[in-house]
Design a protein around this motif. Structure first.
Motif, short mmCIF file in Angstrom:
data_model
loop_
_atom_site.label_atom_id
_atom_site.label_comp_id
_atom_site.label_asym_id
_atom_site.label_seq_id
_atom_site.Cartn_x
_atom_site.Cartn_y
_atom_site.Cartn_z
N ALA A 154 -7.76 10.49 -6.54
CA ALA A 154 -9.19 10.66 -6.76
C ALA A 154 -10.01 9.93 -5.70
N LEU A 155 -9.50 8.78 -5.27
CA LEU A 155 -10.21 7.98 -4.26
C LEU A 155 -10.31 8.72 -2.93
N VAL A 156 -9.23 9.39 -2.52
CA VAL A 156 -9.22 10.04 -1.20
C VAL A 156 -9.72 11.48 -1.24
N GLN A 157 -9.86 12.05 -2.42
CA GLN A 157 -10.22 13.48 -2.53
C GLN A 157 -11.45 13.85 -1.70
N PRO A 158 -12.52 13.05 -1.68
CA PRO A 158 -13.69 13.44 -0.88
C PRO A 158 -13.42 13.54 0.62
N ARG A 159 -12.32 12.97 1.08
CA ARG A 159 -12.03 12.98 2.51
C ARG A 159 -11.10 14.12 2.94
N HIS A 208 0.85 -1.19 0.00
CA HIS A 208 0.00 0.00 0.00
C HIS A 208 0.89 1.24 0.00
N LEU A 209 0.27 2.39 -0.10
CA LEU A 209 0.97 3.67 0.04
C LEU A 209 0.15 4.58 0.93
N HIS A 210 0.78 5.67 1.36
CA HIS A 210 0.07 6.72 2.08
C HIS A 210 0.09 7.98 1.22
N THR A 211 -1.00 8.71 1.23
CA THR A 211 -1.11 9.86 0.33
C THR A 211 -0.55 11.14 0.93
N GLY A 235 -3.95 9.81 13.14
CA GLY A 235 -5.37 9.89 12.84
C GLY A 235 -5.67 9.83 11.35
N LEU A 236 -4.82 10.40 10.52
CA LEU A 236 -5.09 10.40 9.07
C LEU A 236 -4.97 9.01 8.47
N PRO A 237 -3.94 8.22 8.81
CA PRO A 237 -3.89 6.88 8.23
C PRO A 237 -5.15 6.07 8.53
N GLU A 238 -5.66 6.21 9.77
CA GLU A 238 -6.88 5.49 10.14
C GLU A 238 -8.09 6.05 9.42
N ALA A 239 -8.00 7.29 8.94
CA ALA A 239 -9.12 7.93 8.24
C ALA A 239 -9.09 7.71 6.74
N GLY A 240 -8.20 6.82 6.27
CA GLY A 240 -8.20 6.47 4.86
C GLY A 240 -7.01 6.94 4.07
N ASP A 241 -5.98 7.48 4.74
CA ASP A 241 -4.78 7.95 4.05
C ASP A 241 -4.05 6.81 3.34
N ALA A 242 -4.17 5.59 3.86
CA ALA A 242 -3.55 4.44 3.23
C ALA A 242 -4.42 3.94 2.08
N VAL A 243 -3.79 3.72 0.92
CA VAL A 243 -4.49 3.17 -0.24
C VAL A 243 -3.79 1.87 -0.63
N LEU A 244 -4.53 0.78 -0.61
CA LEU A 244 -3.96 -0.52 -0.96
C LEU A 244 -3.82 -0.65 -2.47
N THR A 245 -2.82 -1.41 -2.89
CA THR A 245 -2.52 -1.52 -4.32
C THR A 245 -3.39 -2.56 -5.01
N PHE A 246 -4.69 -2.43 -4.85
CA PHE A 246 -5.60 -3.28 -5.61
C PHE A 246 -5.43 -2.97 -7.10
N PRO A 247 -5.87 -3.87 -7.98
CA PRO A 247 -5.83 -3.57 -9.41
C PRO A 247 -6.50 -2.23 -9.71
N LEU A 248 -6.05 -1.58 -10.76
CA LEU A 248 -6.47 -0.22 -11.07
C LEU A 248 -7.99 -0.10 -11.21
#
Length: 242
Positions: A175-180, A37-40, A100-113
């Motif tokens: 784009a996935l995390v933008q709403p947060r 995964h990565l963190h944004t 707090g941010l990683p728990e709030a969705g900052d991490a994005v797993l490397t699922f297929p695009l």
């Protein structure tokens, strides 16, 4: 039951800490370990407490693999795809910026695009169900394996000098995390920024010869959340509310 939050000053730097026992589950490429995964927006650090392993990373430097053993210290910036490999009881203290941010969705797993590009499919793939320990373990392992599938689609081109798939993944993750982001900004302002501004005010007071804030000296004692350990992205987690 989650223990109450400790009262008093924030943990130094307003970071988050967790005790990580890296998964020993085997993958179909012959490794054992966690979910890539990565963190944004957050830096992450590892302090290895015991065992052996590696961390595989995809970054601006391309692909790298760093050995890990007791005493190893390594950290990386947002956008670094990281995958933990466990070769023998790997035990890590993780240190996360922006508590707090990683728990709030900052991490994005490397699922297929195609999964990362669809918020509903991503949410379904990343969320572990309620249920027994066995059911949650099975779900965490399936989640890990799906992320490895997507990770390989990034790794192979990058090793050939093609950053295109990684750049596409970055765009989809953003784009996935933008709403947060609005929620994150509020959380960051109330924690990290407040901590920084407190230090700014204390420095100004000391420069003026005013040490009044020292009279508020306090010790905070945090207790770990109850067992069993949580199923994290990379292993079983023991966390403290800091």
């Amino acid at each position: 039951m989650t223990p109450p939050l400790p009262q008093g000053p924030a943990f130094p730097g307003s970071v988050g800490i967790s005790d990580l026992r890296v998964y020993e589950w085997e993958t179909d490429d012959g490794h054992h370990g966690g979910t890539p995964h990565l963190h944004t927006v957050s830096n992450e650090g590892y302090v290895v407490a015991g065992g052996t392993g590696e961390v595989h990373t995809l970054s601006s430097d391309g692909f790298a693999r760093d050995p890990l053993s007791a005493g190893s210290v390594l950290w990386f910036s947002p956008g670094t795809v990281h995958r933990l490999i466990n070769t023998g009881d790997l035990h890590i203290l993780t240190v996360m910026q922006n508590s707090g941010l990683p728990e709030a969705g900052d991490a994005v797993l490397t699922f297929p695009l195609d999964v990362v590009s669809d918020a509903d499919r991503y949410r379904e793939a990343v969320t572990l169900p309620d249920g027994s320990e066995s059911e949650r373990a099975d779900a965490a392992r399936r989640r890990r394996d799906l992320a490895i599938e997507g990770y390989r689609a990034l790794l192979s081109p990058l090793q050939d000098g093609d950053r295109g798939p990684l750049e596409e993944f970055y765009a989809a993750a953003a784009a996935l995390v933008q709403p947060r982001v609005e929620q994150w900004t509020k959380l960051w302002s109330e924690t990290v920024l407040t901590d920084v501004e407190t230090t700014r005010a204390q420095l100004a007071s000391l420069a003026a010869g005013d040490a009044a804030h020292l009279a508020d000296a306090a010790v905070v004692r945090a207790v770990p959340r109850p067992e069993p350990r949580a199923f994290g992205m990379c292993g079983r987690l023991q966390v403290w509310d800091t």
